[in-house]
Enzyme design. Structure first.
Site, PDB file in Angstrom:
ATOM      1  N   CYS A  55      40.601 144.119  29.832  1.00 54.37           N
ATOM      2  CA  CYS A  55      41.588 145.167  29.508  1.00 54.37           C
ATOM      3  C   CYS A  55      42.549 145.445  30.660  1.00 54.37           C
ATOM      4  O   CYS A  55      43.599 146.057  30.459  1.00 54.37           O
ATOM      5  CB  CYS A  55      40.884 146.452  29.124  1.00 54.37           C
ATOM      6  SG  CYS A  55      40.104 146.338  27.513  1.00 54.37           S
TER       7      CYS A  55
HETATM    8  N1  COA Z   1      30.546 155.616  11.170  1.00 49.54           N
HETATM    9  C1  COA Z   1      29.677 156.629  11.119  1.00 49.54           C
HETATM   10  N2  COA Z   1      28.775 156.894  12.105  1.00 49.54           N
HETATM   11  C2  COA Z   1      28.759 156.060  13.157  1.00 49.54           C
HETATM   12  C3  COA Z   1      29.621 154.962  13.251  1.00 49.54           C
HETATM   13  C4  COA Z   1      30.546 154.745  12.204  1.00 49.54           C
HETATM   14  N3  COA Z   1      31.421 153.747  12.244  1.00 49.54           N
HETATM   15  N4  COA Z   1      29.385 154.326  14.426  1.00 49.54           N
HETATM   16  C5  COA Z   1      28.385 154.985  15.023  1.00 49.54           C
HETATM   17  N5  COA Z   1      27.997 156.028  14.262  1.00 49.54           N
HETATM   18  C6  COA Z   1      26.944 157.004  14.571  1.00 49.54           C
HETATM   19  C7  COA Z   1      25.946 156.427  15.548  1.00 49.54           C
HETATM   20  O1  COA Z   1      24.938 155.701  14.894  1.00 49.54           O
HETATM   21  C8  COA Z   1      25.421 157.664  16.228  1.00 49.54           C
HETATM   22  O2  COA Z   1      24.455 158.270  15.397  1.00 49.54           O
HETATM   23  P1  COA Z   1      23.193 159.007  16.034  1.00 49.54           P
HETATM   24  O3  COA Z   1      23.750 160.144  16.847  1.00 49.54           O
HETATM   25  O4  COA Z   1      22.407 159.437  14.836  1.00 49.54           O
HETATM   26  O5  COA Z   1      22.492 158.001  16.887  1.00 49.54           O
HETATM   27  C9  COA Z   1      26.637 158.596  16.279  1.00 49.54           C
HETATM   28  O6  COA Z   1      27.508 158.124  15.255  1.00 49.54           O
HETATM   29  C10 COA Z   1      27.345 158.576  17.625  1.00 49.54           C
HETATM   30  O7  COA Z   1      27.535 157.225  18.031  1.00 49.54           O
HETATM   31  P2  COA Z   1      28.045 156.821  19.462  1.00 49.54           P
HETATM   32  O8  COA Z   1      28.111 155.331  19.581  1.00 49.54           O
HETATM   33  O9  COA Z   1      27.277 157.571  20.504  1.00 49.54           O
HETATM   34  O10 COA Z   1      29.550 157.397  19.372  1.00 49.54           O
HETATM   35  P3  COA Z   1      30.544 157.716  20.525  1.00 49.54           P
HETATM   36  O11 COA Z   1      30.922 159.132  20.396  1.00 49.54           O
HETATM   37  O12 COA Z   1      30.087 157.221  21.859  1.00 49.54           O
HETATM   38  O13 COA Z   1      31.841 156.865  20.107  1.00 49.54           O
HETATM   39  C11 COA Z   1      32.967 154.852  20.810  1.00 49.54           C
HETATM   40  C12 COA Z   1      31.780 155.461  20.062  1.00 49.54           C
HETATM   41  C13 COA Z   1      32.828 153.358  20.822  1.00 49.54           C
HETATM   42  C14 COA Z   1      34.237 155.273  20.099  1.00 49.54           C
HETATM   43  C15 COA Z   1      32.982 155.415  22.243  1.00 49.54           C
HETATM   44  O14 COA Z   1      31.730 155.268  22.855  1.00 49.54           O
HETATM   45  C16 COA Z   1      34.005 154.767  23.151  1.00 49.54           C
HETATM   46  O15 COA Z   1      35.179 154.757  22.870  1.00 49.54           O
HETATM   47  N6  COA Z   1      33.551 154.257  24.311  1.00 49.54           N
HETATM   48  C17 COA Z   1      34.411 153.653  25.320  1.00 49.54           C
HETATM   49  C18 COA Z   1      35.200 152.606  24.709  1.00 49.54           C
HETATM   50  C19 COA Z   1      35.928 151.769  25.674  1.00 49.54           C
HETATM   51  O16 COA Z   1      36.761 152.215  26.392  1.00 49.54           O
HETATM   52  N7  COA Z   1      35.629 150.532  25.675  1.00 49.54           N
HETATM   53  C20 COA Z   1      36.349 149.635  26.446  1.00 49.54           C
HETATM   54  C21 COA Z   1      36.567 148.476  25.594  1.00 49.54           C
HETATM   55  S1  COA Z   1      37.727 147.486  26.325  1.00 49.54           S
END
Ligand code: COA
Length: 374
Positions: free
Chosen positions: A156
């Site tokens: 990235c």
């Molecule tokens: N729809 C519904 N629920 C979902 C889901 C979806 N698509 N994806 C995950 N969930 C659920 C999970 O299972 C979890 O449930 P639980 O609490 O019962 O375990 C809950 O939602 C929260 O999931 P989590 O993965 O902790 O969400 P988050 O708030 O961390 O958001 C991202 C996920 C990926 C958006 C976030 O972590 C993020 O943006 N991280 C950094 C990304 C980044 O910069 N990456 C760099 C890539 S270059």
């Protein structure tokens, strides 16, 4: 020594759009297919049932509303779940080169320049379409540029690392100008069958022309300073690579052959790294928060950007001070901060300063301090 400047940028945006609603409908249909096919194993407890995705979760967790992609038919087909791209002949332009050429032509036009004015092409992206020859050299040939070209991969952060490399060469006088091009076909490395991340990425290409400030044909951004940093982490990883065939079960459709991340850890570790990096970069250049008119941040997650904006400025930034494009493009890896810069920089006044910052896998973070000259 010469002063480097950004004199033009360009964005290639694929026509196809996938909304969250379309994405979730396709994903949930895939879940039904998977669970039906694996019903026995699921009830025996040897395979976990897949769960539905939701539009509400996607917007709340990421801020993403839609993404542009090269192909949506394969991605939205529950029996395929990845882009379907035609095989190109070796004597026709590769897809990355074609996207990059479109963005580069726009950057050159904005700068009032032609291929004859460019000495270097850097193709800086998260994934390369092939191992060699370098995509950058193909773009160089398609544009009719003399000089040299090479590929770079810092995930990235590829765009800002590329800008630093180009700016340093312009500064030293070894080149007159460089195109830093970021074609990102993220739809091909995304695991569309994983609900934790299936909404994250989109496709795009950006290009940035860097040349000597005193040679600029019009309004431009002087590059005041650049700073790059890396720290190894496995929390964003893709294990695909050329050794694949030689390893046991190497050719199996394994989850780790696509983008993998531990999103929570990324949040926890990358946010302080980026905030401290920007603060130190500003401090060593005598730039105060009040001096910055705009932040063009990496476009991965709205909450992440809100956090960094507050840390850098010491207050909640007004929306125009920290423009987001991720709601329309999703995460486009290295291209994200450059899309934001390209779309939201023309209105700055002479003397206004701003900061471009990208961050991600590696971990890596790169920042570019710029000043508008109108
Ligand atoms: N729809 C519904 N629920 C979902 C889901 C979806 N698509 N994806 C995950 N969930 C659920 C999970 O299972 C979890 O449930 P639980 O609490 O019962 O375990 C809950 O939602 C929260 O999931 P989590 O993965 O902790 O969400 P988050 O708030 O961390 O958001 C991202 C996920 C990926 C958006 C976030 O972590 C993020 O943006 N991280 C950094 C990304 C980044 O910069 N990456 C760099 C890539 S270059």
């Amino acid at each position: 020594m010469y002063k480097p400047a950004i004199t033009g940028t360009g964005v290639f945006t694929p026509d196809n759009v996938i909304t969250n609603a379309e994405l979730v409908t396709a994903f949930n249909a895939y879940v039904d297919l998977f669970n039906a096919k694996n019903a026995e194993a699921i009830s025996a407890g040897t395979v976990a049932a897949k769960e539905y995705s939701s539009e509400e979760f996607i917007v709340k967790a990421s801020g993403i509303e839609q993404r542009h992609v090269i192909d949506k038919t394969g991605v939205l087909d529950p029996s395929v779940m990845h882009p379907l791209l035609r095989q190109r002949e070796d004597d026709e332009p590769s897809l990355m080169a074609e996207m990059g050429v479109d963005a580069a032509a726009k950057a050159l036009a904005q700068a009032g320049r032609t291929a004859a004015d460019v000495d270097l092409v850097i193709c800086a992206a998260s994934n390369m379409e092939r191992a060699y020859p370098a995509v950058a050299i193909e773009i160089q040939q398609l544009l009719g540029i003399e000089g040299f070209a090479f590929d770079m991969n810092v995930a990235c952060s590829s765009a800002t690392f590329g800008i630093q490399a180009a700016a340093d060469m312009v500064r030293s006088g070894s080149i007159r100008s460089a195109l830093v091009i970021n074609p990102e076909i993220c739809s091909a490395h995304l695991e569309w069958r994983d609900r934790d991340c299936h909404f994250i990425f989109g496709d795009v290409a950006t290009a940035t022309l860097i040349e000597r400030a005193d040679a600029a044909q019009g309004a431009h951004f002087e590059i005041l300073s650049t700073r790059c940093a890396t720290e190894f982490s496995n929390n964003i990883r893709n294990n695909n690579g050329y050794l694949r065939r030689s390893r046991p079960a190497g050719m199996v459709d394994r989850r780790d052959m696509q983008f993998m991340q531990n999103g929570r850890k990324v949040f926890k570790e990358v946010l302080p790294m980026v905030s401290e990096h920007i603060a130190a970069h500003m401090q060593s250049n005598g730039v105060e928060a009040d001096d910055l008119r705009r932040l063009w941040l990496h476009q991965a997650n709205k909450t992440m950007n809100d956090f960094i904006g507050r840390k850098v400025l010491g207050r909640t930034p007004a929306p125009e001070e920290q423009p987001n494009i991720l709601q329309d493009y999703a995460n486009t890896s290295s291209a994200g901060s450059i899309i934001a810069f390209s779309k939201y920089s023309d209105d700055l006044a002479d003397g206004d300063a701003g900061l471009i910052c990208s961050f991600g896998a590696g971990y890596s973070v790169g920042s570019v301090l710029v000043r508008r000259r109108a």
